[in-house]
Design a protein around this motif. Structure first.
Motif: not given
Length: 327
Positions: A26, A122, A125, A137, A144-145, A148, A153-154, A156, A226
């Motif tokens: 990652e 991570p 998702l 994504q 994700a935002s 973050a 972290n994520v 995909y 999230g």
């Protein structure tokens, strides 16, 4: 695996320890992309501060550092730790990608008085839209935002993804092992959007937590997911010990000498582990004495989140915590 074989391996490993075979693929935890309005100096400095806040949370293992003495001053000097930055145009507008100097960040985390339990892996998702299709994504950007912004972290699924979400939801060990091999994590978020709401399941170390949300828009549901995901991960993994703890850890599912070697390598590479010693072995399991900066239950949860172990170990009467090794 027979007891005698494990004990022989134990003696051999007193002289040599094999490194972990799983490379982390990652993106760097010291790299963050944040939105900006323009390229002015004021916007750039604010972006550096926002990005550093996210990185500090990551390096501190998800702990909230905002109340720590010196935190605000550090954010004000974020630019001094920037290794490089680059503006980018995205579908949502202008962003800046910021890379921080790792050594400076680690020294700052230590200065802030944080005993890190290690950078969290991570979250994979796997979210389906109302039409049943797997969201990509760009569609999951708001989720994700939100994650973050709080240091999580994520990742995909690959375009050729063949993972069975039903088996993941049922915490099937073989399926979770396949996820670890490809994505290097034991954290998975399953989601299904529907009219006015969404259903979620977080898999963490082989245990499932489910909940449902309601929202007016898909973005609102994703942002809420999230934040809920980070909260749930934090409650399980962000355990801070008052001092050094010690106890006995039982790990089953060891089928080979290589499994045992990699288990010890994993434990000794963990920043919260101070000492590991083998107390005994039986069939496919081993009983270990562990001294760590976390309580044994918290250490077990963090180890399982990496994807190499599950919180599904067979109970052992002499152990304070039980795990199961996965292949």
């Amino acid at each position: 695996m027979r007891l005698s074989r494990l004990l022989i391996v134990t003696l051999l490993l007193g002289f040599a320890l094999l490194p972990s075979l799983h490379a982390q693929t990652e993106s760097s935890p010291y790299s963050v992309t944040v939105p900006v309005v323009d390229t002015s100096g004021a916007q750039r400095d604010q972006a550096f501060a926002t990005a550093l806040g996210q990185v500090l949370t990551r390096i501190a293992g998800g702990q909230d550092l905002r109340s720590n003495a010196g935190y605000a001053d550090a954010l004000g000097k974020a630019g001094s730790m920037v290794q490089k930055f680059q503006y980018q145009r995205a579908a949502t507008g202008l962003t800046v990608a910021v890379d921080f100097e790792p050594g400076s960040v680690r020294r700052l985390v230590s200065k802030l008085g944080v005993a890190s339990s290690g950078i969290k892996p991570p979250v994979l998702l796997l979210v389906h839209g109302a039409d049943g299709g797997l969201l990509d994504q760009s569609a999951l950007a708001s989720l994700a935002s939100a994650a973050a912004a709080r240091g999580t972290n994520v990742v995909y699924p690959a375009t050729d993804n063949t993972l069975d979400t039903a088996k993941i939801g049922a915490v099937d060990p073989a399926t979770l092992a396949a996820i670890n091999q490809q994505y290097h994590t034991g954290l998975v978020l399953l989601g299904k959007l529907h009219a006015g709401g969404a259903d979620w399941t977080l898999i963490s170390g082989g245990q499932a937590q489910g909940w449902s949300d309601q929202g007016a828009t898909a973005d609102a549901l994703l942002v809420a997911a999230g934040n809920s995901m980070v909260d749930r991960i934090g409650k399980q993994l962000n355990v801070v010990g008052a001092g050094v703890s010690e106890g006995k850890l039982w790990v089953s599912g060891l089928d080979s000498a290589m499994d045992f070697a990699n288990l010890l390598a994993t434990l000794r590479a963990d920043p919260s582990v101070r000492q590991v010693a083998t107390l005994g072995a039986q069939n496919d399991g081993v009983l270990l004495y562990v001294k760590a900066a976390l309580p044994l239950s918290g250490l077990a949860a963090n180890l399982a989140a990496s994807g190499r172990m599950l919180l599904q170990g067979e109970p052992h009467q002499d152990a304070d915590a039980n795990l199961r090794w996965v292949h």
